[in-house]
Design a protein around this motif. Structure first.
Motif, PDB file in Angstrom:
ATOM      1  N   VAL A  72       0.868  -1.185   0.000  1.00  0.00           N
ATOM      2  CA  VAL A  72       0.000   0.000   0.000  1.00  0.00           C
ATOM      3  C   VAL A  72       0.903   1.234   0.000  1.00  0.00           C
ATOM      4  N   LEU A  73       0.702   2.112  -0.971  1.00  0.00           N
ATOM      5  CA  LEU A  73       1.457   3.364  -1.064  1.00  0.00           C
ATOM      6  C   LEU A  73       0.531   4.506  -0.693  1.00  0.00           C
ATOM      7  N   PRO A  84       2.292  -4.610   3.791  1.00  0.00           N
ATOM      8  CA  PRO A  84       3.316  -3.562   3.889  1.00  0.00           C
ATOM      9  C   PRO A  84       2.749  -2.214   3.448  1.00  0.00           C
ATOM     10  N   VAL A  85       3.120  -1.171   4.150  1.00  0.00           N
ATOM     11  CA  VAL A  85       2.607   0.172   3.855  1.00  0.00           C
ATOM     12  C   VAL A  85       3.769   1.166   3.833  1.00  0.00           C
ATOM     13  N   VAL A  91       3.081  11.531  11.748  1.00  0.00           N
ATOM     14  CA  VAL A  91       2.223  10.426  11.310  1.00  0.00           C
ATOM     15  C   VAL A  91       2.446   9.215  12.214  1.00  0.00           C
ATOM     16  N   GLN A  92       3.685   8.965  12.570  1.00  0.00           N
ATOM     17  CA  GLN A  92       3.973   7.832  13.447  1.00  0.00           C
ATOM     18  C   GLN A  92       3.233   7.955  14.776  1.00  0.00           C
ATOM     19  N   SER A  93       3.118   9.185  15.292  1.00  0.00           N
ATOM     20  CA  SER A  93       2.419   9.379  16.567  1.00  0.00           C
ATOM     21  C   SER A  93       0.935   9.060  16.427  1.00  0.00           C
ATOM     22  N   LEU A  94       0.367   9.349  15.272  1.00  0.00           N
ATOM     23  CA  LEU A  94      -1.038   9.040  15.051  1.00  0.00           C
ATOM     24  C   LEU A  94      -1.263   7.534  14.925  1.00  0.00           C
ATOM     25  N   LEU A  95      -0.329   6.861  14.291  1.00  0.00           N
ATOM     26  CA  LEU A  95      -0.469   5.421  14.062  1.00  0.00           C
ATOM     27  C   LEU A  95      -0.121   4.594  15.286  1.00  0.00           C
ATOM     28  N   PHE A  96       0.557   5.193  16.229  1.00  0.00           N
ATOM     29  CA  PHE A  96       1.155   4.415  17.320  1.00  0.00           C
ATOM     30  C   PHE A  96       0.143   3.559  18.063  1.00  0.00           C
ATOM     31  N   ARG A 105       5.451  -3.052   9.735  1.00  0.00           N
ATOM     32  CA  ARG A 105       4.955  -3.070   8.354  1.00  0.00           C
ATOM     33  C   ARG A 105       4.746  -1.670   7.785  1.00  0.00           C
ATOM     34  N   PHE A 106       4.939  -0.643   8.615  1.00  0.00           N
ATOM     35  CA  PHE A 106       4.778   0.736   8.157  1.00  0.00           C
ATOM     36  C   PHE A 106       6.141   1.402   7.995  1.00  0.00           C
ATOM     37  N   GLU A 107       6.349   2.021   6.867  1.00  0.00           N
ATOM     38  CA  GLU A 107       7.533   2.860   6.639  1.00  0.00           C
ATOM     39  C   GLU A 107       7.012   4.260   6.352  1.00  0.00           C
ATOM     40  N   VAL A 108       7.346   5.225   7.208  1.00  0.00           N
ATOM     41  CA  VAL A 108       6.851   6.594   7.031  1.00  0.00           C
ATOM     42  C   VAL A 108       8.003   7.481   6.584  1.00  0.00           C
ATOM     43  N   LEU A 109       7.853   8.062   5.421  1.00  0.00           N
ATOM     44  CA  LEU A 109       8.846   8.983   4.860  1.00  0.00           C
ATOM     45  C   LEU A 109       8.319  10.410   4.963  1.00  0.00           C
ATOM     46  N   GLY A 110       9.200  11.374   4.875  1.00  0.00           N
ATOM     47  CA  GLY A 110       8.790  12.771   4.938  1.00  0.00           C
ATOM     48  C   GLY A 110       9.996  13.675   5.093  1.00  0.00           C
ATOM     49  N   TYR A 111       9.746  14.869   5.597  1.00  0.00           N
ATOM     50  CA  TYR A 111      10.814  15.857   5.742  1.00  0.00           C
ATOM     51  C   TYR A 111      11.690  15.510   6.937  1.00  0.00           C
TER      52      TYR A 111
END
Length: 839
Positions: free
Chosen positions: A668-669, A729-730, A741-746, A756-762
């Protein structure tokens, strides 16, 4: 309404100042003899008596838990053990509030309808404001548990800084308040915002001399230059110079009258001094000084209001507006802690910073301080102002009429009950967002230009209840299409001094934020667009405002107000030309810490979604709405109908960019933002070429990702699993900092380890470079997304076709990034491969 794009090439307007005037003559001189010889008409005795009661009630609130009217001898058991509050500013606040009541009352007697709001910068002076509100009847009106009886007063006095009672600072539980009394610096700008498009409103704003040292207050003194007397009301600023902060002298306290008049005349005001003078030597001299002070204040308030009416009459009735009108202000010099104890064996109190908070902090246990408190309370001689018979029956209002003559007869004209301060909301006349949507044949568009088109129609339909407050970036942010329906509002610029301008630009985010808050809290609607990197300047103001509105929502008599709406653009991904200093998406994280039910964070991926979100935000109430979007031309991913469904849901699977509508994906992208979503679409194409089945998801409403129950928009576990799967995988590509985003998903149970989550960003990799290189440097580009996706797929199941090729594919994607880096260094621009449209 006047419209157009101005060039600002006309010469500035001339000043109203006489170039021959001497500095020493700039302070306004008025004849106070008219008031002194006609004290009954100006209710001077009532003013003095009202203040004695208000000062007594202020002291009682700080110190007493019982026996508020001293119907029996005071004991230490009557004193609160936990003494909280600030007395030093209270007498000055009681003085100014009383004179506002008297001004309204005098106008009422003339048959004039004066609506007034009282804004206090020294919000820690809540005991004074609450005392005045109790005396005028507003406390009992909104809080029937505190009736105007001796029993009601007992409850009221005890309630200050008591669990379950009134807090130690002015807040939204305080009738008439439109300003949170915590962080200093914003009272004046809020006051000016309150009178914009409120032509019959007068706001009296008391600025403490400590508060006047703040940067936001320093710029807010310019606010009158944005006030058109045809369409707006007026502010009487009162700079209260009592000389001291919590433990030091203030800057104005160290300035003489000549220095102060030079400063505030330079700001554009007529300056009137009202001064107590040196400390009185005895009780008789004190009474004489207080009498003269009140005569001077009554004359000065009348002068100020008369000057305002002259300016307004010239603009409204005579149609000959005064060029650069010099609005009135009052500088009030009184001793800090006036009317309080003169000193203790250790310190001077009256006229010293030692009276700032609780002057007698050990009164509940120390014999000497307790006796001083007893004498202090007795010094107000309230037995002369109350009816003992009515106290004893416990059911009647016990204050003698002589002390209440200054209170307006009309309940809804008492400042604490003015409807504009708590129930002024009127909805906007909004066009349907579809009317401003883009045709399907348009492939690229600027989100900001699309929003600008919508706002143009909003301005046309709401010429007196909607304003845009922009810190000098309006055209740069590509919202200038609004000038087809309006102009800027700046009275000192000859090209924008006509009435009706809906856009105020000023390079002071604090002042604009204050304008917006005052405007919203008195019933109207506004918008604050800004460069993304610099909106953080007002973060603490947003937090203070959110606290004010959270408590307001819990206060039964407060009605909703329009949402606080922000657009941030010129975002970090397209600040490659300005560089690292202009790259900061941090406001998102700050808003995530606010009360969740009030926060809305939107990252529309294209122009149609941006207009849909804008329409929704302007129609909402009591939220803090943040819209993050690009001003550059970017792909139009969705039609108007698709955008509506997507925005209503908050997120959705983009079937047309997925493999077989996103069914049975390998990965999932997820895109959250504009440029990062472009990279998600590009990565989906790269992966599909290698046989990877992808599901493309876009999130427009960030709060949908949060823990179920933490936010009204948070997805249920079933809905979350339907989009992201239970074990798929996401890869998330986020506009801002990944940890947000990680804090929201936690708290998502299946995401606790986030394997299974990889969060990219600034990730704070910024410089002056090319647009796509910003994505590459922060590892939020299409090749990194693809590389991470392959790695997650292989980690889930090592016995698949993709897993077998994982090492080869990951190396290839990393190699592509190196090729793009080399191309940029050689050519100074992005390659066609990464800059070409993805749809």
């Amino acid at each position: 309404m006047f419209t157009g794009h101005t060039e600002s090439i006309s010469p500035p307007k001339p000043s109203q100042l006489n170039p021959e005037v001497q500095l020493v003559d700039l302070a306004v001189k008025i004849d106070t003899e008219k008031v002194a010889s006609n004290q009954e008409a100006y209710q001077i005795q009532s003013l003095l008596e009202f203040q004695r009661l208000a000062n007594y009630f202020s002291v009682a609130q700080i110190f007493l838990r019982a026996n508020a009217l001293q119907s029996r001898p005071l004991t230490k058991d009557d004193v609160k053990q936990r003494l909280l509050g600030h007395f030093g500013t209270c007498p000055g606040l009681n003085l100014t509030y009383a004179h506002l009541l008297a001004l309204i009352s005098r106008e009422e007697a003339k048959g004039n309808d004066l609506k007034a709001i009282y804004v206090t910068g020294p919000g820690h002076g809540a005991p004074a404001v609450l005392s005045c509100l109790y005396l005028e009847g507003s406390i009992s009106h909104f809080y029937p548990q505190y009736p105007l009886t001796s029993a009601g007063l007992e409850k009221f006095v005890k309630a200050f800084s008591w669990p379950g009672g009134f807090p130690s600072h002015v807040n939204s539980e305080t009738p008439g308040a439109i300003h949170e009394g915590g962080e200093l610096g914003y009272a004046l700008s809020v006051a000016y915002g309150s009178v914009m498009d409120n032509p019959d409103l007068l706001t009296v704003c008391v600025v403490g001399d400590g508060e006047s040292e703040t940067g936001p207050t320093a710029t807010a003194w310019h606010a009158h230059k944005y006030l058109n007397p045809v369409e707006s009301g007026a502010v009487i600023p009162i700079l209260h110079v009592n000389g001291f902060k919590i433990s030091e002298r203030t800057i104005p306290g160290a300035m003489d009258d000549l220095e102060l008049v030079a400063l505030y005349t330079g700001y554009g005001y007529q300056v009137r001094f009202v001064e107590y003078g040196t400390l009185a030597k005895d009780e008789a001299e004190s009474e004489e000084k207080l009498l003269k002070l009140n005569i001077n204040m009554a004359a000065s308030m009348e002068w100020a209001y008369d000057e305002i009416r002259k300016i307004q009459k010239a603009a409204r009735e005579d149609k000959k507006p005064i060029v650069k009108p010099r609005w009135p202000m009052i500088i009030l010099r009184t001793p800090k802690g006036m009317t309080g104890p003169r000193s203790t064996p250790k310190h001077q109190l009256e006229g010293s910073y030692h009276s700032h908070q609780v002057p007698l902090p050990a009164a509940f246990k120390d014999d000497s301080e307790f006796e001083m408190l007893v004498r202090w309370l007795k010094s107000y001689k309230i037995e002369e102002l109350i009816d003992v018979q009515k106290i004893s029956d416990g059911t009647s209002w016990f204050v003698k009429e002589s002390a209440l003559k200054i209170i307006p007869k009309a309940l809804d004209r008492r400042p604490g009950m003015l409807k504009e301060s708590y129930a002024g909301y009127q909805p906007l006349n909004l066009p349907a967002f579809q009317e401003c949507g883009l045709a399907e044949d348009i492939k690229t568009a600027s989100l900001m230009k699309a929003i600008g088109k919508y706002l143009t129609e909003v301005v046309r339909r709401n010429p007196n209840s909607f304003r845009i407050f922009s810190p000098d970036e309006f055209e740069s942010n590509k919202l200038d299409g609004v000038f087809d329906a309006t102009i800027r509002q700046f009275q000192w610029d000859p090209e924008t001094s006509e009435p009706g301008g809906r856009v105020i630009e000023m390079l002071s985010e604090h002042t604009l934020q204050g304008f917006l808050q005052g405007y919203l809290l008195t019933g109207r609607h506004g918008l604050f667009p800004s460069y993304e990197a610099f909106i953080g300047i007002v973060t603490t103001m947003i937090e203070q405002y959110a606290k004010f509105r959270k408590v307001a929502q819990e206060t039964k008599w407060r009605e909703p107000v329009a949402s606080l709406n922000y657009i941030v653009t010129s975002t970090l991904w397209r600040q490659e030309h300005n560089g690292y200093s202009h790259q900061n998406p941090g406001l998102i994280g700050n808003l995530l810490t606010l009360p969740r039910h009030m926060t809305r964070i939107y990252l529309p991926p294209d122009a149609n979604c941006a207009v849909s979100v804008m329409a929704h935000c302007l129609n909402s109430k009591d939220y803090v709405n943040l819209i993050v979007g690009s001003k550059a031309d970017t792909p139009c991913f969705l039609t108007v109908d698709e955008a509506e469904r997507h925005c209503v849901a908050g997120l959705s699977v983009w079937r047309k960019y997925s493999t077989e509508d996103g069914v049975n994906p390998d990965v999932v992208l997820v895109g959250i933002g504009v440029e990062v979503t472009v990279e998600i679409i590009a990565a989906a194409k790269l992966l599909q070429k290698e046989g990877v089945r992808v599901r493309v998801v876009n999130v427009v409403d960030l709060m949908t990702l949060g823990e179920p129950g933490s936010h009204p928009h948070a997805l249920s576990p079933e809905a979350f699993n339907g989009i992201f799967g239970e074990d798929l995988p996401v890869v998330v590509n986020f506009h801002g900092y990944p940890q947000h985003v990680q804090s929201l998903l936690f708290s998502r149970s299946q995401s606790l380890s986030r394997k299974r989550f990889e969060v990219l960003g600034y990730i704070e990799e910024g410089t002056t470079t090319t647009p796509w290189s910003m994505l590459r440097l922060n590892r939020a580009d299409r090749f990194t997304i693809s590389e991470k996706a392959v790695g997650l797929i292989a980690a889930k199941n090592s016995n698949t076709a993709i897993a077998v090729r994982a090492a080869e594919l990951k190396a290839w994607y990393l190699h592509q990034n190196r090729l793009q880096e080399r191309y940029v260094l050689e050519n100074g621009a992005d390659s066609e491969e990464v800059s070409a449209p993805v749809v």
